[in-house]
Design a protein around this motif. Sequence first.
Motif, PDB file in Angstrom:
ATOM      1  N   LYS A 117      -1.324  -5.126  -8.805  1.00  0.00           N
ATOM      2  CA  LYS A 117      -1.218  -3.662  -8.949  1.00  0.00           C
ATOM      3  C   LYS A 117       0.238  -3.225  -8.867  1.00  0.00           C
ATOM      4  N   VAL A 118       0.957  -3.806  -7.901  1.00  0.00           N
ATOM      5  CA  VAL A 118       2.364  -3.438  -7.703  1.00  0.00           C
ATOM      6  C   VAL A 118       3.200  -3.810  -8.923  1.00  0.00           C
ATOM      7  N   ARG A 119       2.976  -5.057  -9.414  1.00  0.00           N
ATOM      8  CA  ARG A 119       3.787  -5.537 -10.548  1.00  0.00           C
ATOM      9  C   ARG A 119       3.518  -4.731 -11.810  1.00  0.00           C
ATOM     10  N   SER A 120       2.266  -4.247 -11.970  1.00  0.00           N
ATOM     11  CA  SER A 120       1.953  -3.563 -13.228  1.00  0.00           C
ATOM     12  C   SER A 120       2.206  -2.053 -13.143  1.00  0.00           C
ATOM     13  N   HIS A 121       2.599  -1.549 -11.961  1.00  0.00           N
ATOM     14  CA  HIS A 121       2.819  -0.097 -11.865  1.00  0.00           C
ATOM     15  C   HIS A 121       4.205   0.266 -12.418  1.00  0.00           C
ATOM     16  N   PRO A 122       4.259   1.153 -13.399  1.00  0.00           N
ATOM     17  CA  PRO A 122       5.566   1.470 -13.996  1.00  0.00           C
ATOM     18  C   PRO A 122       6.514   2.173 -13.034  1.00  0.00           C
ATOM     19  N   GLY A 123       5.986   2.761 -11.971  1.00  0.00           N
ATOM     20  CA  GLY A 123       6.856   3.505 -11.044  1.00  0.00           C
ATOM     21  C   GLY A 123       7.458   2.643  -9.949  1.00  0.00           C
ATOM     22  N   ILE A 124       7.078   1.332  -9.917  1.00  0.00           N
ATOM     23  CA  ILE A 124       7.557   0.485  -8.811  1.00  0.00           C
ATOM     24  C   ILE A 124       8.495  -0.603  -9.336  1.00  0.00           C
ATOM     25  N   ASP A 125       9.691  -0.660  -8.774  1.00  0.00           N
ATOM     26  CA  ASP A 125      10.597  -1.796  -9.039  1.00  0.00           C
ATOM     27  C   ASP A 125      10.448  -2.756  -7.875  1.00  0.00           C
ATOM     28  N   LEU A 126      10.021  -3.999  -8.180  1.00  0.00           N
ATOM     29  CA  LEU A 126       9.805  -4.994  -7.129  1.00  0.00           C
ATOM     30  C   LEU A 126      11.005  -5.929  -7.088  1.00  0.00           C
ATOM     31  N   LEU A 127      11.682  -5.963  -5.958  1.00  0.00           N
ATOM     32  CA  LEU A 127      12.879  -6.798  -5.803  1.00  0.00           C
ATOM     33  C   LEU A 127      12.550  -7.887  -4.786  1.00  0.00           C
ATOM     34  N   LEU A 128      12.346  -9.130  -5.283  1.00  0.00           N
ATOM     35  CA  LEU A 128      11.962 -10.234  -4.394  1.00  0.00           C
ATOM     36  C   LEU A 128      13.193 -11.082  -4.045  1.00  0.00           C
ATOM     37  N   ASP A 129      13.015 -12.073  -3.169  1.00  0.00           N
ATOM     38  CA  ASP A 129      14.113 -12.939  -2.714  1.00  0.00           C
ATOM     39  C   ASP A 129      15.296 -12.113  -2.209  1.00  0.00           C
ATOM     40  N   THR A 130      14.989 -10.976  -1.644  1.00  0.00           N
ATOM     41  CA  THR A 130      16.056 -10.049  -1.232  1.00  0.00           C
ATOM     42  C   THR A 130      15.835  -9.602   0.210  1.00  0.00           C
ATOM     43  N   GLN A 131      16.807  -9.896   1.052  1.00  0.00           N
ATOM     44  CA  GLN A 131      16.683  -9.490   2.447  1.00  0.00           C
ATOM     45  C   GLN A 131      17.476  -8.211   2.685  1.00  0.00           C
ATOM     46  N   VAL A 132      16.843  -7.244   3.321  1.00  0.00           N
ATOM     47  CA  VAL A 132      17.570  -6.036   3.705  1.00  0.00           C
ATOM     48  C   VAL A 132      18.310  -6.358   4.993  1.00  0.00           C
ATOM     49  N   LEU A 133      19.624  -6.222   4.948  1.00  0.00           N
ATOM     50  CA  LEU A 133      20.456  -6.691   6.065  1.00  0.00           C
ATOM     51  C   LEU A 133      20.742  -5.599   7.087  1.00  0.00           C
ATOM     52  N   GLY A 134      20.951  -4.386   6.632  1.00  0.00           N
ATOM     53  CA  GLY A 134      21.348  -3.374   7.593  1.00  0.00           C
ATOM     54  C   GLY A 134      21.193  -1.966   7.063  1.00  0.00           C
ATOM     55  N   TYR A 135      21.102  -1.035   8.033  1.00  0.00           N
ATOM     56  CA  TYR A 135      21.022   0.396   7.720  1.00  0.00           C
ATOM     57  C   TYR A 135      22.285   1.036   8.286  1.00  0.00           C
ATOM     58  N   TYR A 136      22.971   1.818   7.486  1.00  0.00           N
ATOM     59  CA  TYR A 136      24.245   2.412   7.915  1.00  0.00           C
ATOM     60  C   TYR A 136      24.090   3.924   8.108  1.00  0.00           C
ATOM     61  N   PRO A 137      25.010   4.518   8.916  1.00  0.00           N
ATOM     62  CA  PRO A 137      24.851   5.943   9.273  1.00  0.00           C
ATOM     63  C   PRO A 137      24.799   6.886   8.076  1.00  0.00           C
ATOM     64  N   SER A 189       0.842  -1.212   0.000  1.00  0.00           N
ATOM     65  CA  SER A 189       0.000   0.000   0.000  1.00  0.00           C
ATOM     66  C   SER A 189       0.870   1.251   0.000  1.00  0.00           C
ATOM     67  N   ALA A 190       1.972   1.213   0.771  1.00  0.00           N
ATOM     68  CA  ALA A 190       2.878   2.378   0.810  1.00  0.00           C
ATOM     69  C   ALA A 190       3.493   2.620  -0.575  1.00  0.00           C
ATOM     70  N   ALA A 191       3.947   1.527  -1.210  1.00  0.00           N
ATOM     71  CA  ALA A 191       4.591   1.664  -2.525  1.00  0.00           C
ATOM     72  C   ALA A 191       3.599   2.232  -3.550  1.00  0.00           C
TER      73      ALA A 191
END
Length: 366
Positions: free
Chosen positions: A71-91, A17-19
């Motif tokens: 809806k997400v897959r067909s929206h031209p403004g959204i790149d969907l990256l699956l099988d991907t874990q976000v590991l960390g946020y850096y300063p 929904s956010a995307a």
Amino acid sequence: MLNPQVMVVGAGPAGMSAALAAAEWGARVLLVDLFSEPGGQLVKQTHKFFGSRGQYAGTRGIEIARLLGEKVRSHPGIDLLLDTQVLGYYPDGVLTMERSFNGESEYLKARPRRLVVCTGAQERPLAFPGNDLPGVYGAGAVQTLMNVHGVKPGRRAVMVGAGNIGLIISYQLRQAGVEVAAVVEAAPTIGGYAVHASKIRRLGIPILTSHSVKEARGERELEGVTVWRLDERWQGIPGTECDFEADVLCLAVGLSPLTELLWQAGCRMVYVPELGGHVPWRDEHQQTSVPGIFVAGDASGVEEASSAMVSGRIAGLAAAASLGLCPCYRELAREAHAQLEVLRAGPPGEKIRRGLARLGEVARAC
Ligand SMILES: Cc1cc2nc3c(=O)[nH]c(=O)nc-3n(C[C@H](O)[C@H](O)[C@H](O)COP(=O)(O)OP(=O)(O)OC[C@H]3O[C@@H](n4cnc5c(N)ncnc54)[C@H](O)[C@@H]3O)c2cc1C
């Protein structure tokens, strides 16, 4: 290095929904999830949703996942990256990710201008002798086995937890042909909706309130469960033990928000038991104490998919507005807040209202 305008972590109902909300106003969005399909918890939910029509009431969770996913897959403004874990946020505002494909993995980096964290929640464990025996599952695992992979988890189950999740999964176990010996609940009252509890009772399944697990028994795998009555201090009362033969013990004892990325980013965290534990402080735009970092869904406090979709929409719109992209943000946010108020109204929303009030009080006190 990927440089999206808005990066959303988690493609559950809140994240999708956010995307969609941010992309609706022209933001270039990167939506990332560690699973192979978008949907989050929804992909396991075969029952029809309550709530309002705007949030797909009457539709099965798995179908909502499919509709939002399309809806997400067909929206031209959204790149969907699956099988991907976000590991960390850096300063320096960089996020690292590990993407898996064909048994290999690659590391990626992104520096988004705005970040929306929609990582959901994780199940809580319960400590008792034998809780590591094969056959002792979290409720999410049982639901995934049955509803995603079509695997029957066993022959006879004991459910721990009479909240909505415990009651719904007890019903789904019966639908899958698994006998449910009992639902055991430590609190003196049933936490889930009366409609779900009535369904369980009509099936002849006893719901034992003020009871918990004393031990799980078995040599190499679960063979039986001993439960006992609890006193007013939630201590087991010797002499009240009751044995059930079971090869499945399903724990549905609550969820805690998944907030590691927010801790790493230095967001101000507040302990609010009614919201599931440590949650990020955020303002009415779902923005945390770190400017440019937003949060929505269960990561901001364990609630429901319907409210996750609405809080996700607010976060997405606010992220776009902060980039100068959503001129009618105030009006759209007002509408969304009115929907949240309806979803949180009445006795079922009492706990979450108390939690949000406490979050506000703590923030004012500091
Ligand atoms: C049995 C059951 C029945 C329910 N019934 C209802 C109901 O009838 N009505 C209702 O409104 N709600 C219901 N809910 C609650 C609802 O499912 C959740 O509140 C909702 O899914 C929360 O949405 P979310 O997007 O915040 O999180 P989730 O749906 O949990 O999605 C989070 C996503 O983030 C991803 N993620 C997490 N960490 C990372 C990371 N580091 N990197 C990449 N991706 C990550 C996960 O893979 C996941 O896809 C039910 C829940 C359960 C378990």
